[in-house]
Scaffold this active site. Structure first.
Site, PDB file in Angstrom:
ATOM      1  N   HIS A 114      10.387  34.166  10.747  1.00  0.00           N
ATOM      2  CA  HIS A 114      10.578  35.471  10.125  1.00  0.00           C
ATOM      3  C   HIS A 114       9.270  35.814   9.381  1.00  0.00           C
ATOM      4  CE1 HIS A 114      12.205  38.386   7.227  1.00  0.00           C
ATOM      5  NE2 HIS A 114      13.291  38.460   7.965  1.00  0.00           N
ATOM      6  N   ASP A 121      12.876  26.813   5.623  1.00  0.00           N
ATOM      7  CA  ASP A 121      13.523  28.111   5.428  1.00  0.00           C
ATOM      8  C   ASP A 121      14.983  27.953   5.855  1.00  0.00           C
ATOM      9  OD1 ASP A 121      14.582  30.629   5.624  1.00  0.00           O
ATOM     10  OD2 ASP A 121      13.056  31.413   6.997  1.00  0.00           O
ATOM     11  N   GLN A 169      19.038  30.963   7.354  1.00  0.00           N
ATOM     12  CA  GLN A 169      20.011  31.082   8.447  1.00  0.00           C
ATOM     13  C   GLN A 169      20.825  29.807   8.647  1.00  0.00           C
ATOM     14  OE1 GLN A 169      17.832  34.210   8.343  1.00  0.00           O
ATOM     15  NE2 GLN A 169      16.709  32.530   9.238  1.00  0.00           N
ATOM     16  N   LYS A 214      22.641  36.377   2.599  1.00  0.00           N
ATOM     17  CA  LYS A 214      23.146  35.840   3.868  1.00  0.00           C
ATOM     18  C   LYS A 214      24.267  34.817   3.658  1.00  0.00           C
ATOM     19  CE  LYS A 214      19.445  36.965   6.941  1.00  0.00           C
ATOM     20  NZ  LYS A 214      18.733  36.600   8.162  1.00  0.00           N
ATOM     21  N   CYS A 257      11.996  41.447  12.052  1.00  0.00           N
ATOM     22  CA  CYS A 257      10.967  40.861  11.190  1.00  0.00           C
ATOM     23  C   CYS A 257      10.371  39.605  11.825  1.00  0.00           C
ATOM     24  CB  CYS A 257      11.503  40.559   9.790  1.00  0.00           C
ATOM     25  SG  CYS A 257      12.036  42.026   8.917  1.00  0.00           S
TER      26      CYS A 257
END
Lengths: 290, 149
Positions: A3, A80, A83, A106, A246
């Site tokens: 991203h 990261d 997700q 999220k 993105c």
């Protein structure tokens, strides 16, 4: 497959420090090419930052393998988890990473807040990046010392409403049980992959099988731009994201302008998958490409 | 159906058979405009001769609205004076800002009135304006260039 949020800060850091930014390539199937790890992560590598699960492809990366390669050269690993944390049980200790970040919005939580977890010995070495109230230990007219982490990184009035909201969201997910969240998503992924890839003229962008992938299903429809697909789906009450998500460099790698992306979560059902399939076929009929 | 107010037949026709698409070899100005939120792109070549749009051509990738709107715009401004083209552009900008309350003046906008429905879809207005803004930018550069020359 990163991203922009895990790309642009590193581009800027590299520009400021003279560091070199390198990438682990992505295969056509949407996996990282692990065969390149040892050549890309070498003795000059300081930081290895990577996503746990791609927000475009749904790919779940092999954290263990990357951590081993990074540790071999004493590089810091930053994961990261935007997700992954909302979608399956994540244990930072067993993953062995040095830092992990994820965002509130999220995890069914509010916007404007997220979590950064880091090893305490590394956090202790780091300087504050914002100065102000609440982040000090003691202050004189000429100097100040910092409170221990996390407070030294939280200058100013805290985002209290956001923190309470995020706490409530995480408790809600914990109550459901992350293993239940994951199990349901895997059923949706299996069903969704089968149904969507069976539509003629539709191509899944990302792993075509449910192994090591999540319920983010990106696809292209021959002859229809993702924006137009999304517009038709919207008409049918189906909310998808369209465009480059993105992750513009990833779109360029695939040679596409963008994808249409359905992101399934705990509130979705098999009937939603069926509705999506009907919506895609309606878009093909509407634009006369079927 | 609501979709039909967005995707008029004229738009789908221009999308499938875009006009003035394919960049010319010569130009007074070339601009490249992108829509950063969706990745739509338009490159536009413009030649202005004695205040008249003497040649316009473009290339791009994007949704049906952005591509059709660019195609329609090129047909509208080709051969017109830049001043007249600006009048059309202003009129079109007003239509796009109308949130579905205007039908558009067919005498001024011709095929572009087919895009009137776009104004009801706020997320798509920027798609419709992409090519037009590229033209505006290119015309300023082309005129600047000729004044300096």
């Amino acid at each position: 497959m990163e991203h922009h949020a895990n790309l642009i800060p590193w581009q800027q850091l590299a520009r400021r420090t003279g560091a070199t930014l390198k990438w682990i390539p992505v295969t056509t199937e949407g996996r990282l090419d692990y065969s390149t790890l040892e050549t890309i992560i070498d003795s000059s590598t300081k930081i290895v930052a990577f996503t746990h699960q791609s927000n475009v492809l749904g790919t779940v990366n092999d954290v263990a393998q990357i951590v081993v390669a990074a540790k071999k050269v004493n590089a810091i690993t930053i994961l990261d988890g935007c997700q992954s944390v909302p979608h399956f049980a994540v244990n930072v200790k067993s993953l062995g990473v040095d830092f992990l970040a994820f965002s509130g919005h999220k995890t069914l939580g509010p916007t404007g807040i997220g979590i950064l977890w880091g090893r305490s010995e590394l956090l202790a070495q780091m300087e504050p990046f914002l100065y102000g109230g609440s982040m000090i230990e003691s202050v004189t007219m000429s100097e100040a010392t910092w409170a221990p982490a996390p407070r030294k990184f939280e200058a100013g009035v805290p985002n209290m409403a956001g923190a309470v909201g995020l706490g409530a969201a995480l408790q809600y997910l914990t109550k459901i049980g992350m293993e239940n969240v994951h199990a349901w998503e895997m059923e949706l992924t299996q069903y969704g992959l089968e149904k969507i890839s069976a539509i003629p003229g539709v191509t899944i962008i990302g792993p075509s099988t449910p192994e090591q992938r999540g319920a983010v299903l990106s696809f292209t429809v021959d002859g229809i731009h993702p924006h137009d697909v999304g517009q038709v789906l919207d008409q049918y009450g189906i909310a998808v994201r369209t465009g480059h998500h993105c992750a513009w460099p990833l779109m360029k790698k695939y040679g596409i302008a963008g994808t249409t992306r359905a992101s399934f979560y705990i509130y979705n059902t098999m009937a939603d998958v069926d509705a999506l399939v009907v919506g895609i076929i309606s878009a093909q009929e509407y634009f006369k490409v079927a | 159906m609501e979709l039909d107010s967005l995707y008029q037949e004229v738009i789908l026709d221009h999308y499938k058979r875009p006009q003035h698409k394919g960049l010319s070899e010569t130009k007074d100005a070339q601009v490249h405009h992108v829509n950063p939120s969706c990745g739509d792109e338009v490159t536009l070549n413009l030649s202005v001769d004695g205040g008249i749009v003497s040649d316009i051509s473009w290339d791009g990738v994007g949704c049906s609205i952005s591509q059709a709107s660019t195609s329609i715009m090129t047909e509208l401004v080709m051969g017109k004076s830049v001043a007249d083209a600006y009048k059309i552009l202003d009129n079109f900008s007003q239509l796009m800002a109308s949130k579905g309350t205007m039908k558009g003046d067919e005498n001024i906008l011709e095929d572009a009135v087919a895009l009137a429905g776009v104004s009801k879809f706020p997320a798509r207005v920027k798609c419709a304006l992409l090519g037009w803004m590229a033209f505006k930018d290119a015309s300023v550069q082309a005129i600047d260039g000729s004044e300096k020359a």
